[in-house]
Design an enzyme around this catalytic site. Structure first.
Site, PDB file in Angstrom:
ATOM      1  N   TYR A  69      -1.791  -0.762  10.408  1.00 52.61           N
ATOM      2  CA  TYR A  69      -1.766  -1.305   8.959  1.00 52.61           C
ATOM      3  C   TYR A  69      -0.384  -0.769   8.331  1.00 52.61           C
ATOM      4  O   TYR A  69      -0.139  -1.599   7.553  1.00 52.61           O
ATOM      5  CB  TYR A  69      -3.249  -0.444   8.543  1.00 52.61           C
ATOM      6  CG  TYR A  69      -3.527  -0.565   7.153  1.00 52.61           C
ATOM      7  CD1 TYR A  69      -3.941  -1.768   5.914  1.00 52.61           C
ATOM      8  CD2 TYR A  69      -2.909   0.517   6.398  1.00 52.61           C
ATOM      9  CE1 TYR A  69      -3.918  -1.889   5.273  1.00 52.61           C
ATOM     10  CE2 TYR A  69      -3.640   0.184   4.376  1.00 52.61           C
ATOM     11  CZ  TYR A  69      -3.801  -1.375   3.901  1.00 52.61           C
ATOM     12  OH  TYR A  69      -4.093  -0.767   3.052  1.00 52.61           O
TER      13      TYR A  69
ATOM     14  N   SER B  32       0.788  -0.868  -0.067  1.00 51.62           N
ATOM     15  CA  SER B  32       0.275   0.202   0.100  1.00 51.62           C
ATOM     16  C   SER B  32       0.939   0.706  -0.246  1.00 51.62           C
ATOM     17  O   SER B  32       2.304   1.234   0.302  1.00 51.62           O
ATOM     18  CB  SER B  32      -1.156  -0.038   1.327  1.00 51.62           C
ATOM     19  OG  SER B  32      -1.240   1.507   1.690  1.00 51.62           O
TER      20      SER B  32
HETATM   21  N1  LIG Z   1      -8.795  -0.336  -2.185  1.00 56.17           N
HETATM   22  C1  LIG Z   1      -7.318   0.669  -1.411  1.00 56.17           C
HETATM   23  O1  LIG Z   1      -7.142   1.859  -1.573  1.00 56.17           O
HETATM   24  C2  LIG Z   1      -5.975  -0.534  -1.132  1.00 56.17           C
HETATM   25  C3  LIG Z   1      -4.608   0.513  -1.337  1.00 56.17           C
HETATM   26  C4  LIG Z   1      -3.481  -0.214  -0.753  1.00 56.17           C
HETATM   27  C5  LIG Z   1      -4.153  -1.253  -0.188  1.00 56.17           C
HETATM   28  N2  LIG Z   1      -5.162  -1.793  -0.387  1.00 56.17           N
HETATM   29  C6  LIG Z   1      -4.218  -3.572  -0.358  1.00 56.17           C
HETATM   30  O2  LIG Z   1      -5.272  -4.251  -1.548  1.00 56.17           O
HETATM   31  C7  LIG Z   1      -5.909  -5.539  -0.497  1.00 56.17           C
HETATM   32  C8  LIG Z   1      -6.845  -5.801  -1.343  1.00 56.17           C
HETATM   33  O3  LIG Z   1      -7.748  -4.990  -0.914  1.00 56.17           O
HETATM   34  P1  LIG Z   1      -9.165  -4.231  -1.536  1.00 56.17           P
HETATM   35  O4  LIG Z   1      -8.809  -2.856  -1.109  1.00 56.17           O
HETATM   36  O5  LIG Z   1      -9.595  -5.467  -2.205  1.00 56.17           O
HETATM   37  O6  LIG Z   1     -10.207  -5.050  -0.683  1.00 56.17           O
HETATM   38  P2  LIG Z   1     -11.405  -5.961  -0.461  1.00 56.17           P
HETATM   39  O7  LIG Z   1     -11.931  -5.747  -1.569  1.00 56.17           O
HETATM   40  O8  LIG Z   1     -11.943  -5.796   0.941  1.00 56.17           O
HETATM   41  O9  LIG Z   1     -10.186  -7.411   0.048  1.00 56.17           O
HETATM   42  C9  LIG Z   1     -10.123  -7.385   0.582  1.00 56.17           C
HETATM   43  C10 LIG Z   1     -10.024  -9.580   1.162  1.00 56.17           C
HETATM   44  O10 LIG Z   1      -9.332  -9.614   1.312  1.00 56.17           O
HETATM   45  C11 LIG Z   1      -9.909 -10.791   1.738  1.00 56.17           C
HETATM   46  N3  LIG Z   1      -9.391 -11.355   3.433  1.00 56.17           N
HETATM   47  C12 LIG Z   1      -9.668 -10.165   4.339  1.00 56.17           C
HETATM   48  N4  LIG Z   1      -9.281 -10.605   5.988  1.00 56.17           N
HETATM   49  C13 LIG Z   1      -9.030 -12.115   5.047  1.00 56.17           C
HETATM   50  C14 LIG Z   1      -8.980 -13.222   5.730  1.00 56.17           C
HETATM   51  N5  LIG Z   1      -9.016 -13.499   7.012  1.00 56.17           N
HETATM   52  N6  LIG Z   1      -9.196 -14.618   5.342  1.00 56.17           N
HETATM   53  C15 LIG Z   1      -9.015 -14.732   4.204  1.00 56.17           C
HETATM   54  N7  LIG Z   1      -8.812 -13.662   2.756  1.00 56.17           N
HETATM   55  C16 LIG Z   1      -9.427 -12.436   3.746  1.00 56.17           C
HETATM   56  C17 LIG Z   1     -10.597 -10.922   1.733  1.00 56.17           C
HETATM   57  O11 LIG Z   1     -12.021 -11.640   1.447  1.00 56.17           O
HETATM   58  P3  LIG Z   1     -13.104 -12.794   2.624  1.00 56.17           P
HETATM   59  O12 LIG Z   1     -13.779 -11.344   3.054  1.00 56.17           O
HETATM   60  O13 LIG Z   1     -13.392 -13.575   1.226  1.00 56.17           O
HETATM   61  O14 LIG Z   1     -12.391 -13.376   3.211  1.00 56.17           O
HETATM   62  C18 LIG Z   1     -10.902  -9.836  -0.073  1.00 56.17           C
HETATM   63  O15 LIG Z   1     -11.116 -11.006  -0.592  1.00 56.17           O
HETATM   64  C19 LIG Z   1      -5.488  -5.804   0.508  1.00 56.17           C
HETATM   65  O16 LIG Z   1      -3.923  -6.107   0.644  1.00 56.17           O
HETATM   66  C20 LIG Z   1      -5.022  -3.813   1.005  1.00 56.17           C
HETATM   67  O17 LIG Z   1      -4.401  -3.473   2.073  1.00 56.17           O
HETATM   68  C21 LIG Z   1      -5.579  -1.413  -1.432  1.00 56.17           C
END
Ligand SMILES: NC(=O)c1ccc[n+]([C@@H]2O[C@H](COP(=O)([O-])OP(=O)(O)OC[C@H]3O[C@@H](n4cnc5c(N)ncnc54)[C@H](OP(=O)(O)O)[C@@H]3O)[C@@H](O)[C@H]2O)c1
Length: 268
Positions: free
Chosen positions: A156, A143
């Site tokens: 985080y 991130s």
């Molecule tokens: N969106 C942003 O602006 C942003 C920015 C920087 C970095 N990121 C990073 O991008 C990655 C994906 O996030 P996203 O933005 O796409 O959000 P998201 O839609 O909430 O996706 C998160 C994913 O992680 C899975 N997950 C969460 N807790 C888990 C657990 N205990 N076991 C297994 N799977 C788990 C969720 O699936 P389930 O709930 O089905 O388990 C979901 O598929 C993350 O690492 C996040 O830190 C996002």
């Protein structure tokens, strides 16, 4: 299209929504074997249905990243089925919305367990088979919070910073054995991550996040991630203007701090 992804065995965690689901949609265009993981099996099944007319063979493998002790056995199942894992997208993760002063240590630990230790355990579980085949690419969704700290993101940001140290070391140790890393640093991407972000008590914050709502589409982000992976970039920053502070911190630190002071927690 990138030749890089054809005929590869690819594992995506966090594939049930957001960036992981977008990565699956992009990658399903390739003649590849794709394993998709997250906790919500129904959502994974939906994603698989949406890709059913694609070129890829998709396997569902739901599991909970926080149960790190089970990960070696889960990885062994994948290796037994496919004989190899070429590219691992360590993407699953959770965020946070709480001040340091209010946050229970258990919450810090939970974020580290899911965002860092699960990632590390999964990579350690697939590294031997990658080394055996003299090829493996570990893609890590870090991130911008892996580049600088931010209000209400202490654990985080810590978990994402830790990933950089770990994977840079892993790369230095293994670069002569066909191992590649890509640390992906997205800024604000339009996903539901704010809903599942933990509050000070470790419960879902169910937060609305204006910055994310105005952020980059997950599909655009996924395309940029795949371009960086195919080019074997070690690190990539993805986003709009919000990525500027990462450069300011490096080249103009005084200006970086002045900018940070002007931002407010609720704008995060
Ligand atoms: N969106 C942003 O602006 C942003 C920015 C920087 C970095 N990121 C990073 O991008 C990655 C994906 O996030 P996203 O933005 O796409 O959000 P998201 O839609 O909430 O996706 C998160 C994913 O992680 C899975 N997950 C969460 N807790 C888990 C657990 N205990 N076991 C297994 N799977 C788990 C969720 O699936 P389930 O709930 O089905 O388990 C979901 O598929 C993350 O690492 C996040 O830190 C996002």
């Amino acid at each position: 299209m990138h030749q890089y992804f054809h005929d590869k065995v690819i594992w995506i965690t966090g594939a049930s929504s957001g960036i992981g689901a977008a990565l699956l949609h992009e990658l399903s265009q390739y003649r590849a074997k794709i394993i998709i993981s997250a906790r919500r099996e129904n959502e994974l099944r939906k994603m698989m249905e949406q890709c059913k007319s694609s070129n890829a063979e998709i396997m569902l493998l739901p599991f909970d990243l926080s149960k790190t002790n089970l990960i070696p056995e889960i990885a062994a199942q994948v290796i037994a089925k496919f004989g190899r894992i070429d590219i691992l997208f360590n993407n699953g993760g959770i965020s946070q919305r709480s001040l340091v002063a209010d946050t229970a240590l258990e919450v810090d630990r939970k974020l580290m367990e899911i965002n860092f230790f699960a990632n590390v355990q999964l990579s350690k579980s697939v590294l031997p088979v990658m080394l055996q085949h003299n090829f493996g690419h570990l893609v890590v969704t870090s991130s911008l919070s892996g580049k600088f700290g931010f209000y209400e993101r202490s654990a985080y940001a810590a978990s994402k910073h830790a990933l950089h140290g770990f994977y840079e070391s892993l790369f230095l140790e293994n670069r002569h054995n066909g191992i590649h890393i890509t640390l992906v640093c997205p800024g604000s991407i339009k996903t539901d991550i704010a809903l599942s972000a933990l509050n000070k008590d470790g419960l879902p914050a169910m937060a609305k996040d204006r910055r994310l709502e105005q952020g980059m589409d997950a599909a655009v982000c996924a395309k940029k991630i795949l371009n960086a992976v195919a080019a074997q970039k070690k690190e990539v920053l993805i986003g709009k203007l919000e990525i500027i502070p990462a450069y300011l911190k490096r080249f103009l630190p005084a200006l970086f701090w002045r900018l940070m002071y002007r931002l407010k927690p609720d704008q995060s």
